[in-house]
Scaffold this active site. Structure first.
Site, PDB file in Angstrom:
ATOM      1  N   GLU A  12       9.141  25.032  -4.900  1.00  0.00           N
ATOM      2  CA  GLU A  12       7.820  25.669  -4.894  1.00  0.00           C
ATOM      3  C   GLU A  12       6.821  24.921  -4.007  1.00  0.00           C
ATOM      4  OE1 GLU A  12       8.008  27.941  -9.201  1.00  0.00           O
ATOM      5  OE2 GLU A  12       7.483  25.831  -9.204  1.00  0.00           O
ATOM      6  N   ASP A 196      12.380  37.370 -11.192  1.00  0.00           N
ATOM      7  CA  ASP A 196      13.335  38.005 -12.119  1.00  0.00           C
ATOM      8  C   ASP A 196      12.547  38.829 -13.132  1.00  0.00           C
ATOM      9  OD1 ASP A 196      12.915  34.922 -13.085  1.00  0.00           O
ATOM     10  OD2 ASP A 196      12.965  36.303 -14.779  1.00  0.00           O
TER      11      ASP A 196
END
Ligand code: ADE
Length: 232
Positions: A12, A196
């Site tokens: 990230e 997701d």
């Protein structure tokens, strides 16, 4: 202005660091913090490691040790709202802890005495993000983000979180960063790209889309800091 840019995982923040020159490295409390100058802004960047405790530690360290006065978080999330697709960007309007439970004492889920169920994001940073999204013709959604020390890969749990908190997405760090920033009066902005749908396929999807979604989020963080730099 000192701007903190946090993620939870190396994936990230790597795309953030990749765009910066002259990055300095600082080791504090078993973690690494990176500093760099970007335009007129002093940036402090770190990944916290996963979960509420590590992210609270990192947020507090950024504020106390580096004098961060605006906090941005970049990362990925599981979708609850069925309108959110993999790769979509969502800015948290407010955040809650879905796994905080002292309901045995008559309190609502997500609440402890002297705390609050929802912590609101900074309205100025949300506005700056909307302007940046408009300029780049990027679709930026807004919604409620629920945080907990659980990777949710279960339709029932996801539905419960959605119903109980009206949440649109879930992840594992946003609310803890929000609690710390709120306590120190530091404006914060939590950005997530969907990786997701927090369902039975979540583990597989997360592994498949972590990198691309984290890059999307990091890309947009730069649009925001460009805007902050201009408005300084
Ligand atoms: N971050 C990204 N996807 C997640 C999920 N399904 N549960 C918790 N955190 C997440």
């Amino acid at each position: 202005m000192v701007v903190g840019i946090m993620g939870a995982m190396p994936e990230e923040i790597e795309p953030v660091l990749a765009r910066l020159d002259d990055v300095r490295r600082h080791e504090i409390a078993d973690n690494i913090y990176y500093t760099s100058l970007y335009g007129s802004l002093d940036l402090v960047i770190a990944y916290s490691k996963i979960g509420k405790v590590f992210s609270a530690l990192t947020a507090a360290t950024m504020i106390e040790r580096f004098g961060v006065d605006k906090m941005l978080f970049s990362g990925v999330a599981g979708a609850i709202n069925s309108e959110l697709q993999i790769g979509d960007l969502i800015a948290a309007t407010k955040l809650c802890q879905h796994d905080l439970d002292i309901t045995a004492f008559g309190h609502p889920y997500g609440y402890v005495p002297e705390g609050k169920v929802f912590i609101e994001s900074d309205s100025y940073l949300l506005e700056i993000a909307a302007i940046a999204a408009d300029k780049k013709s990027i679709s930026l959604k807004r919604g409620i983000v629920a945080t907990g020390d659980q990777f949710v890969a279960d339709a029932g749990r996801k539905e419960w979180i959605g119903k109980t908190f009206g949440a649109d997405a879930l992840e594992m760090e946003g609310a803890s960063v929000a609690v710390v920033c709120d306590a120190f009066d530091v404006p914060f902005f939590i950005l997530r790209a969907i990786s997701d749908a927090a369902d039975v396929d979540a583990g597989f999807d997360f592994d498949t889309f972590l990198k691309s979604s984290a890059e999307k989020s990091a890309d947009f963080i730069f649009a925001i800091i460009d805007e902050l730099d201009k408005n300084k």
